[in-house]
Design a protein around this motif. Structure first.
Motif, PDB file in Angstrom:
ATOM      1  N   THR A  61      43.609  31.564  41.624  1.00 59.59           N
ATOM      2  CA  THR A  61      42.870  32.459  42.512  1.00 59.59           C
ATOM      3  C   THR A  61      42.973  33.890  41.982  1.00 59.59           C
ATOM      4  N   TYR A  62      41.956  34.651  42.267  1.00 63.14           N
ATOM      5  CA  TYR A  62      41.905  36.044  41.832  1.00 63.14           C
ATOM      6  C   TYR A  62      41.822  36.931  43.065  1.00 63.14           C
ATOM      7  N   ASN A  63      42.727  37.901  43.159  1.00 64.89           N
ATOM      8  CA  ASN A  63      42.729  38.847  44.262  1.00 64.89           C
ATOM      9  C   ASN A  63      41.978  40.091  43.812  1.00 64.89           C
ATOM     10  N   VAL A  64      40.798  40.302  44.369  1.00 65.04           N
ATOM     11  CA  VAL A  64      39.952  41.431  43.983  1.00 65.04           C
ATOM     12  C   VAL A  64      40.651  42.764  44.257  1.00 65.04           C
ATOM     13  N   SER A  65      41.409  42.849  45.334  1.00 60.49           N
ATOM     14  CA  SER A  65      42.080  44.101  45.711  1.00 60.49           C
ATOM     15  C   SER A  65      43.136  44.516  44.699  1.00 60.49           C
ATOM     16  N   THR A  66      43.920  43.541  44.224  1.00 58.85           N
ATOM     17  CA  THR A  66      45.028  43.869  43.322  1.00 58.85           C
ATOM     18  C   THR A  66      44.699  43.620  41.855  1.00 58.85           C
ATOM     19  N   PHE A  69      45.753  37.550  39.094  1.00 60.42           N
ATOM     20  CA  PHE A  69      45.498  36.116  39.164  1.00 60.42           C
ATOM     21  C   PHE A  69      46.772  35.423  39.632  1.00 60.42           C
ATOM     22  N   SER A  70      46.636  34.396  40.445  1.00 56.29           N
ATOM     23  CA  SER A  70      47.777  33.610  40.913  1.00 56.29           C
ATOM     24  C   SER A  70      47.500  32.137  40.664  1.00 56.29           C
TER      25      SER A  70
END
Length: 163
Positions: A61-66, A69-70
């Motif tokens: 998953t990719y966190n747009v805010s930070t 990638f996780s």
């Protein structure tokens, strides 16, 4: 002894990381019986060594805010009852597949520290393939076998890491 804290009423309630791996590997192996594709294949030798290879599905998953990638293990055994306890212990994952990956990660981290792994053993490997979205690795886990009451057999993982 590589001690860890078990969560209250945790399914994998061993108090060593090696014991947790032994328990979780057996849970997954039992849960996969009858499935067309098994993600964890374990065998036990006459030398009292549990060996296994695994290829488990993962997600990215990719966190747009930070901008981070996780990766995480996909919960491919959703019907298997599993609890990390409440409150949780050292390993906090709430799905069996992620719990397994976290136990392996913990061991791999400790293996690389000479003070915690004085015999320089590499009993666990773990990698993540971003193209296939899979965790891949190997476990080698020595154990002891003793006779219990009424002819039962008790198997216990041998500790090889130190706290």
């Amino acid at each position: 002894m590589a001690t860890v804290t078990a969560g209250t009423d945790e399914t994998a309630n061993a108090t060593t990381i090696e014991g947790k791996l032994f328990q979780v590997a057996h849970l997954i192996n039992s849960a996969e019986k009858g499935l067309a594709a098994q993600k964890l294949s374990i065998t036990k030798s006459d030398d009292l060594i549990l060996e296994g290879n695994f290829t488990m599905p993962g997600t990215v998953t990719y966190n747009v805010s930070t901008g981070i990638f996780s990766v995480a293990a996909a919960p491919y055994l959703p019907t298997l009852p599993f609890s990390a306890g409440s409150p949780v212990g050292t390993i906090k994952s709430t799905t069996l597949s992620q719990y397994f990956i976290d136990v392996i990660s913990y061991i791999v981290h400790w293996q690389k520290q000479p003070a915690k792994n004085p015999n320089s053993l590499t009993n666990c490997t773990l990698s993540f393939d971003y193209n296939s979205l899979e965790y891949v690795g190997r476990i080698i886990l020595p154990y002891i076998s003793t006779l219990g009451q009424n002819g039962s057999i008790i198997e216990t993982a041998t500790e090889w890491l130190v706290t």
